[in-house]
Design a protein around this motif. Structure first.
Motif, PDB file in Angstrom:
ATOM      1  N   PHE A 177       1.294  -1.241  -0.161  1.00 40.17           N
ATOM      2  CA  PHE A 177      -0.035  -0.097   0.394  1.00 40.17           C
ATOM      3  C   PHE A 177       0.927   0.650   0.229  1.00 40.17           C
ATOM      4  CE2 PHE A 177      -1.837  -3.650   2.411  1.00 40.17           C
ATOM      5  CZ  PHE A 177      -3.889  -3.347   1.371  1.00 40.17           C
ATOM      6  N   GLU A 178       0.756   2.302  -0.958  1.00 39.69           N
ATOM      7  CA  GLU A 178       1.444   3.034  -1.261  1.00 39.69           C
ATOM      8  C   GLU A 178       0.360   4.461  -1.345  1.00 39.69           C
ATOM      9  OE1 GLU A 178       5.873   4.320  -2.966  1.00 39.69           O
ATOM     10  OE2 GLU A 178       4.549   2.932  -3.919  1.00 39.69           O
ATOM     11  N   LYS A 179       1.495   5.775  -1.286  1.00 39.19           N
ATOM     12  CA  LYS A 179       0.767   7.135  -0.688  1.00 39.19           C
ATOM     13  C   LYS A 179       2.121   7.544  -1.428  1.00 39.19           C
ATOM     14  CE  LYS A 179      -1.914  10.904   0.609  1.00 39.19           C
ATOM     15  NZ  LYS A 179      -2.459  11.302  -0.544  1.00 39.19           N
ATOM     16  N   VAL A 180       2.380   8.350  -1.973  1.00 40.85           N
ATOM     17  CA  VAL A 180       3.527   8.903  -2.619  1.00 40.85           C
ATOM     18  C   VAL A 180       3.123  10.447  -2.725  1.00 40.85           C
ATOM     19  CG1 VAL A 180       5.378   9.974  -3.602  1.00 40.85           C
ATOM     20  CG2 VAL A 180       4.892   7.841  -3.816  1.00 40.85           C
ATOM     21  N   ARG A 269       6.221   9.792   1.313  1.00 43.35           N
ATOM     22  CA  ARG A 269       5.536   8.548   1.015  1.00 43.35           C
ATOM     23  C   ARG A 269       5.490   8.008   2.022  1.00 43.35           C
ATOM     24  NH1 ARG A 269       9.882   5.978  -1.704  1.00 43.35           N
ATOM     25  NH2 ARG A 269       9.071   5.827  -3.213  1.00 43.35           N
ATOM     26  N   SER A 270       4.164   7.237   2.417  1.00 39.82           N
ATOM     27  CA  SER A 270       3.381   6.630   3.222  1.00 39.82           C
ATOM     28  C   SER A 270       3.845   5.052   2.105  1.00 39.82           C
ATOM     29  CB  SER A 270       2.420   6.614   3.889  1.00 39.82           C
ATOM     30  OG  SER A 270       2.438   7.513   4.388  1.00 39.82           O
ATOM     31  N   PHE A 271       3.934   4.140   2.612  1.00 38.88           N
ATOM     32  CA  PHE A 271       4.456   2.270   2.255  1.00 38.88           C
ATOM     33  C   PHE A 271       4.538   1.659   3.487  1.00 38.88           C
ATOM     34  CE2 PHE A 271       6.827  -1.321   1.559  1.00 38.88           C
ATOM     35  CZ  PHE A 271       6.327  -1.322   0.297  1.00 38.88           C
ATOM     36  N   VAL A 272       3.154   0.721   3.308  1.00 41.19           N
ATOM     37  CA  VAL A 272       3.491  -0.349   4.025  1.00 41.19           C
ATOM     38  C   VAL A 272       3.423  -1.808   3.117  1.00 41.19           C
ATOM     39  CG1 VAL A 272       1.907  -1.630   5.949  1.00 41.19           C
ATOM     40  CG2 VAL A 272       1.928   0.414   5.881  1.00 41.19           C
ATOM     41  N   ALA A 273       3.768  -2.777   3.910  1.00 39.41           N
ATOM     42  CA  ALA A 273       3.461  -4.166   3.340  1.00 39.41           C
ATOM     43  C   ALA A 273       3.654  -5.178   4.422  1.00 39.41           C
ATOM     44  CB  ALA A 273       5.523  -4.749   2.923  1.00 39.41           C
ATOM     45  N   GLU A 274       1.940  -6.397   3.455  1.00 37.64           N
ATOM     46  CA  GLU A 274       1.771  -6.811   4.721  1.00 37.64           C
ATOM     47  C   GLU A 274       1.827  -8.388   3.665  1.00 37.64           C
ATOM     48  OE1 GLU A 274      -2.692  -6.069   5.011  1.00 37.64           O
ATOM     49  OE2 GLU A 274      -1.985  -4.187   6.511  1.00 37.64           O
ATOM     50  N   PRO A 275       1.991  -9.720   4.479  1.00 34.84           N
ATOM     51  CA  PRO A 275       2.838  -9.287   5.895  1.00 34.84           C
ATOM     52  C   PRO A 275       3.737  -8.859   6.269  1.00 34.84           C
ATOM     53  CG  PRO A 275       2.672 -11.728   4.774  1.00 34.84           C
ATOM     54  CD  PRO A 275       1.866 -10.560   4.358  1.00 34.84           C
ATOM     55  N   ARG A 280      10.475 -18.364   7.676  1.00 32.57           N
ATOM     56  CA  ARG A 280      11.307 -18.184   8.399  1.00 32.57           C
ATOM     57  C   ARG A 280      11.987 -16.844   7.897  1.00 32.57           C
ATOM     58  NH1 ARG A 280      13.471 -22.443  11.464  1.00 32.57           N
ATOM     59  NH2 ARG A 280      11.674 -24.295  11.781  1.00 32.57           N
ATOM     60  N   LEU A 281      11.360 -16.007   7.245  1.00 35.18           N
ATOM     61  CA  LEU A 281      11.698 -14.329   6.604  1.00 35.18           C
ATOM     62  C   LEU A 281      11.390 -13.278   7.652  1.00 35.18           C
ATOM     63  CD1 LEU A 281      13.756 -12.098   5.450  1.00 35.18           C
ATOM     64  CD2 LEU A 281      12.506 -12.703   3.915  1.00 35.18           C
ATOM     65  N   PHE A 282      11.766 -12.281   8.467  1.00 33.23           N
ATOM     66  CA  PHE A 282      10.510 -11.378   9.255  1.00 33.23           C
ATOM     67  C   PHE A 282      10.891  -9.765   8.582  1.00 33.23           C
ATOM     68  CE2 PHE A 282      11.000 -14.662  12.196  1.00 33.23           C
ATOM     69  CZ  PHE A 282       9.891 -15.280  12.414  1.00 33.23           C
ATOM     70  N   LEU A 283       9.899  -8.999   7.555  1.00 29.57           N
ATOM     71  CA  LEU A 283      11.055  -7.855   7.511  1.00 29.57           C
ATOM     72  C   LEU A 283       9.945  -7.174   8.871  1.00 29.57           C
ATOM     73  CD1 LEU A 283       8.821  -8.228   4.182  1.00 29.57           C
ATOM     74  CD2 LEU A 283      11.143  -8.758   4.745  1.00 29.57           C
ATOM     75  N   VAL A 284      11.308  -6.206   8.797  1.00 35.79           N
ATOM     76  CA  VAL A 284      11.559  -5.116  10.214  1.00 35.79           C
ATOM     77  C   VAL A 284      11.512  -3.751   9.666  1.00 35.79           C
ATOM     78  CG1 VAL A 284      13.150  -4.557  12.466  1.00 35.79           C
ATOM     79  CG2 VAL A 284      12.213  -6.756  11.672  1.00 35.79           C
ATOM     80  N   GLY A 285      11.281  -2.895  10.258  1.00 36.23           N
ATOM     81  CA  GLY A 285      11.310  -0.948   9.870  1.00 36.23           C
ATOM     82  C   GLY A 285      10.845  -0.802   8.864  1.00 36.23           C
ATOM     83  N   ASP A 286      11.693   0.347   7.723  1.00 35.01           N
ATOM     84  CA  ASP A 286      11.770   0.592   6.741  1.00 35.01           C
ATOM     85  C   ASP A 286      11.409  -0.859   5.829  1.00 35.01           C
ATOM     86  OD1 ASP A 286      11.854   2.682   8.242  1.00 35.01           O
ATOM     87  OD2 ASP A 286      13.689   3.117   6.927  1.00 35.01           O
ATOM     88  N   ALA A 287      12.001  -1.774   5.508  1.00 35.13           N
ATOM     89  CA  ALA A 287      11.942  -3.143   4.636  1.00 35.13           C
ATOM     90  C   ALA A 287      10.137  -3.307   5.147  1.00 35.13           C
ATOM     91  CB  ALA A 287      12.312  -4.530   5.552  1.00 35.13           C
ATOM     92  N   ALA A 288       9.633  -2.549   5.706  1.00 38.62           N
ATOM     93  CA  ALA A 288       8.349  -3.248   5.461  1.00 38.62           C
ATOM     94  C   ALA A 288       7.778  -2.074   5.433  1.00 38.62           C
ATOM     95  CB  ALA A 288       7.934  -3.876   6.817  1.00 38.62           C
ATOM     96  N   HIS A 289       7.918  -0.396   5.916  1.00 39.07           N
ATOM     97  CA  HIS A 289       6.951   0.198   5.863  1.00 39.07           C
ATOM     98  C   HIS A 289       7.808   1.635   6.396  1.00 39.07           C
ATOM     99  CE1 HIS A 289       7.927  -0.176  10.789  1.00 39.07           C
ATOM    100  NE2 HIS A 289       7.612  -1.284  10.062  1.00 39.07           N
ATOM    101  N   ILE A 290       7.429   2.603   5.468  1.00 42.52           N
ATOM    102  CA  ILE A 290       7.959   3.787   5.248  1.00 42.52           C
ATOM    103  C   ILE A 290       6.879   5.289   5.864  1.00 42.52           C
ATOM    104  CG2 ILE A 290       8.836   5.660   3.381  1.00 42.52           C
ATOM    105  CD1 ILE A 290      10.847   2.846   4.471  1.00 42.52           C
ATOM    106  N   VAL A 291       7.283   6.212   6.456  1.00 42.03           N
ATOM    107  CA  VAL A 291       6.136   7.322   6.982  1.00 42.03           C
ATOM    108  C   VAL A 291       6.683   8.603   6.659  1.00 42.03           C
ATOM    109  CG1 VAL A 291       4.799   6.165   8.215  1.00 42.03           C
ATOM    110  CG2 VAL A 291       6.715   7.026   9.460  1.00 42.03           C
TER     111      VAL A 291
END
Length: 390
Positions: A177-180, A269-275, A280-291
């Motif tokens: 999900f993204e808003k620039v 930008r606003s950006f979110v990746a789900e899930p 066994r891979l976890f996304l953390v911080g900016d790898a998953a979301h930007i505000v």
């Protein structure tokens, strides 16, 4: 080589995760494509929520932060030629934020890891998380022309928006999900005292401005600018003149100016990746979301991700329970989306958008006027600003 957890990325989230896991006796290695010197040269944000400060304490790196950081009990909203102080301490029953440069926190974490002789591999190229959807997760990378492989139990992708971790996830397994936003922030760092002892967020018909600081002698200032602006077109004198125009007169008159030693333009930008978990891979911080930086949530959201993931991994190894790691994505995203909403709201309320007319400006000013005359509305703002509970 084999370790329990491979951490990709040595920004604050990767380093903080490594320290928390290390304190629990969990073996980690941290990989980064950059050099140590480059990592410590990057200029980043510096407003820390109390939860982030507590995590730094838990990681054993809170001493310098508390000695040199600047506790802030409030901040100002400036509009219509005046400003209004948001009293965080009063509105949140004793909570505040801490101003401490992200680069300084990164330095503290690197030095703590080095003091404990925990492995870090800098300038690792072609880093690739693999096998995370099977029972044989591993990470390959190249260094000095040689390909290496690290086998592990889990992979933590803390490598930012442009990193390899999220790119390794199949397209059909992830939703984004993204808003620039149609503007950027032109920012400078200068060795001058801050114009005020707390941050000032300014709404003005010419555009948004933010007065921040890194210390009592180093200031960080921003003005809203068009995305097609060229940094070369902004001399220091032009920047200072424009910043003064956007501030109430008493702040503009009190401002001390001087030569900048860093100047840059950042898009928003606003950006979110789900899930945020894939096997066994976890996304953390900016790898998953930007505000957008308006709400000071980027680093703090990464820290809350680390809290949830570290707790889950420690529970996995100590209690042989997967409840924490199974719930990681849901818990992290619930807090992420609340912070995304808050950052979007702050950005929408304070910035001048293309096509904004006199009516829209008056609506923004009316919202700010209502906000600053309603204790209930101020409380909502303050609770979000100091950080929602984990």
């Amino acid at each position: 080589m084999r370790v329990q957890v491979v951490i990709i990325g040595s920004g604050p989230s990767g380093l903080l995760l490594g320290q928390l896991l290390g304190k629990a006796g969990i073996d980690t290695v941290i990989l980064d494509r950059s050099s140590r010197a480059h990592i410590l040269s990057r200029v980043r944000a510096g407003v820390l929520e109390e939860g982030t400060v507590h995590l730094a304490d838990a990681a054993g790196v809170g001493a310098r932060l508390k000695a040199e950081g600047l506790p802030h009990d409030g901040f100002s909203l400036a509009f219509d030629g005046r400003d209004h102080r948001i009293d965080l301490l009063d509105l949140t029953q004793g909570k505040r934020v801490m101003v401490y440069g992200q680069t300084e926190l990164t330095r503290d974490l690197i030095e703590a890891r080095e003091a404990e002789s925990r492995l870090m591999i800098y300038e690792a190229t072609n880093v690739m998380p693999q096998g995370f959807d099977s029972g044989t997760p591993h990470v390959t990378y190249e260094k000095d022309g040689v390909t290496h492989r690290i086998d592990c139990d889990f992979i933590a992708g803390c490598d930012g928006f442009h990193g390899a971790s999220r790119k390794a996830v199949p397209d059909d397994a992830i939703r984004t999900f993204e808003k620039v936003y149609p503007f950027g922030w032109l920012g400078i760092l200068a060795e001058v005292p801050p114009v005020d002892h707390e941050l000032i967020y300014a709404n003005h018909p010419r555009g948004f401005a933010l007065c921040s600081m890194r210390s009592l002698t180093r200031s960080r200032y921003y003005i809203q600018c068009a995305l097609d602006e060229q940094i070369e077109a902004w001399s220091d004198d032009r920047f200072w003149d424009e910043l003064r125009r956007r501030l109430p007169a008493h702040h503009a008159e009190a401002m001390v100016t001087g030569p900048s030693f860093e100047k840059s333009i950042a898009p928003l930008r606003s950006f979110v990746a789900e899930p945020m978990r894939f096997g066994r891979l976890f996304l953390v911080g900016d790898a998953a979301h930007i505000v957008p930086p308006t709400g000071a949530k980027g680093l703090n959201l990464a820290a809350s991700d680390v809290h949830y993931l570290a707790s889950g991994l420690i529970e996995h190894y100590e209690d042989r329970s997967n409840a924490g790691i199974d719930g990681y994505s849901h818990k992290a995203l619930a807090r992420v989306w609340k912070a995304v909403r808050f950052s979007w709201w702050m950005t929408s309320m304070l910035h001048r958008f293309p096509g904004t007319g006199a009516f829209d400006q008056k609506i923004q000013e009316a919202e700010l006027d209502y906000l600053t005359h309603s204790r209930a509305a101020e409380t909502v703002l303050a609770e979000n600003y100091v950080g929602l509970p984990y």
